[in-house]
Design a protein around this motif. Structure first.
Motif, PDB file in Angstrom:
ATOM      1  N   ASP A 129      43.331  -3.430  75.985  1.00 30.15           N
ATOM      2  CA  ASP A 129      42.766  -2.350  76.799  1.00 30.15           C
ATOM      3  C   ASP A 129      43.835  -1.585  77.589  1.00 30.15           C
ATOM      4  OD1 ASP A 129      40.383  -1.015  77.456  1.00 30.15           O
ATOM      5  OD2 ASP A 129      40.262  -2.031  79.385  1.00 30.15           O
ATOM      6  N   LYS A 142      43.903   2.596  74.837  1.00 25.13           N
ATOM      7  CA  LYS A 142      42.553   2.063  74.695  1.00 25.13           C
ATOM      8  C   LYS A 142      41.894   2.709  73.481  1.00 25.13           C
ATOM      9  CE  LYS A 142      41.864   1.335  79.669  1.00 25.13           C
ATOM     10  NZ  LYS A 142      41.014   1.670  80.845  1.00 25.13           N
ATOM     11  N   ALA A 194      35.372  -5.016  78.533  1.00 26.23           N
ATOM     12  CA  ALA A 194      35.854  -3.726  78.047  1.00 26.23           C
ATOM     13  C   ALA A 194      36.282  -3.760  76.582  1.00 26.23           C
ATOM     14  CB  ALA A 194      37.036  -3.250  78.902  1.00 26.23           C
ATOM     15  N   THR A 195      36.285  -4.925  75.955  1.00 26.50           N
ATOM     16  CA  THR A 195      36.726  -5.024  74.561  1.00 26.50           C
ATOM     17  C   THR A 195      35.815  -4.184  73.669  1.00 26.50           C
ATOM     18  OG1 THR A 195      37.533  -7.265  74.981  1.00 26.50           O
ATOM     19  CG2 THR A 195      37.260  -6.606  72.679  1.00 26.50           C
TER      20      THR A 195
END
Length: 263
Positions: A129, A142, A194-195
């Motif tokens: 990220d 990202k 957030a992956t």
């Protein structure tokens, strides 16, 4: 079928400590489209060998379906150890975003993919990220999705006896010498809320990196509540999407179908 144009040997990164710049090839649909999805691709070779061009069948297949593919070289472990090769991989993502207008892509719809060591890089750049970007980066690495193929995902449990020579060279030592690197290099260690959506693609007859590692990574993503698809190809060996066997077309189609739905 859409014709594909290939721009070869495009400079994307000029490391100050390196005499020659890093280059990539761009595979793009030859129809003048704009706001297309893009895929940054990393080759395999145990982090010690290989170069762009290994996944040309995959890149051409994706470009024919409307994707712009950036096939990037990165510094190999004989030249530089971790995290440098991963930083090069992140630089390729930033290059794609920075040149979105030039190549007709949507910078918010960029994914990563790669095979073997490149699958590891694709998963790590996505899961990290932006963690491998320099502090002065003007855009982030990202990504919106990732489709690692035949990769390695978790080296945190390596013992000095289990660590192989490729890992030791890539990481600059064994787990007893640089344990923090074995942690940071593991995509599984970076999985969080957030992956991005991930396809974990592997052959069930892979005798180099057994498919159990792919299953465990997919489970880690699922347990973190992240969108994940596990693609285990029956009869597929380590060379999925590289060697022209019966399951190569299936592998390419699986990646394309995932990206069609996620980008």
């Amino acid at each position: 079928m859409t014709d594909v144009t290939v721009d070869r040997d495009v400079v994307f990164h000029r490391p100050p400590e390196r005499e020659s710049p890093l280059e990539l090839d761009v595979y793009r649909p030859d129809d003048g489209g704009t706001d297309r999805p893009a895929v940054v691709v990393y080759h395999g070779g145990g982090w010690i060998e290989g170069e762009k061009g290994q996944l040309e069948a995959l890149e051409r297949g994706l470009a024919e379906r409307g994707y712009v593919c950036f096939d990037a070289n990165y510094r190999l472990s004989g030249e530089a150890t971790f995290p440098t090769p991963v930083e090069d991989g992140a630089a390729a993502v930033r290059f794609a975003k920075e040149h979105a207008d030039e190549y007709g892509i949507d910078p918010d719809r960029v994914a990563t993919t790669g095979h073997s060591a490149g699958g590891h890089l694709a998963a790590l750049v996505a899961a990290a990220d932006g963690d491998f970007d320099p502090e002065d980066a003007t855009v982030s690495s990202k990504v919106a999705a990732s489709a690692p193929i035949s990769g390695a995902y978790d080296m945190r449990d390596r013992t000095p006896e289990a660590a192989n020579d490729l890992e030791r060279q890539f990481l600059g030592g064994g787990p007893d010498e640089v344990p923090e690197r074995y942690e940071r290099v593991s995509p599984a260690a970076h999985v969080d809320s957030a992956t991005p959506p991930t396809l974990v693609l592997h052959g069930d007859d892979d005798d180099l990196l057994p498919a159990d590692g792919a299953r465990e990574y997919a489970q880690a993503l699922a347990e973190a509540g992240r969108p994940v698809e596990l693609g285990i190809l029956p009869g597929g060996g380590h060379g999925i999407v590289v060697e022209p066997e019966d399951w190569q077309d299936r592998g390419i189609e699986t990646v394309a179908d995932f990206l069609d739905r996620r980008l």
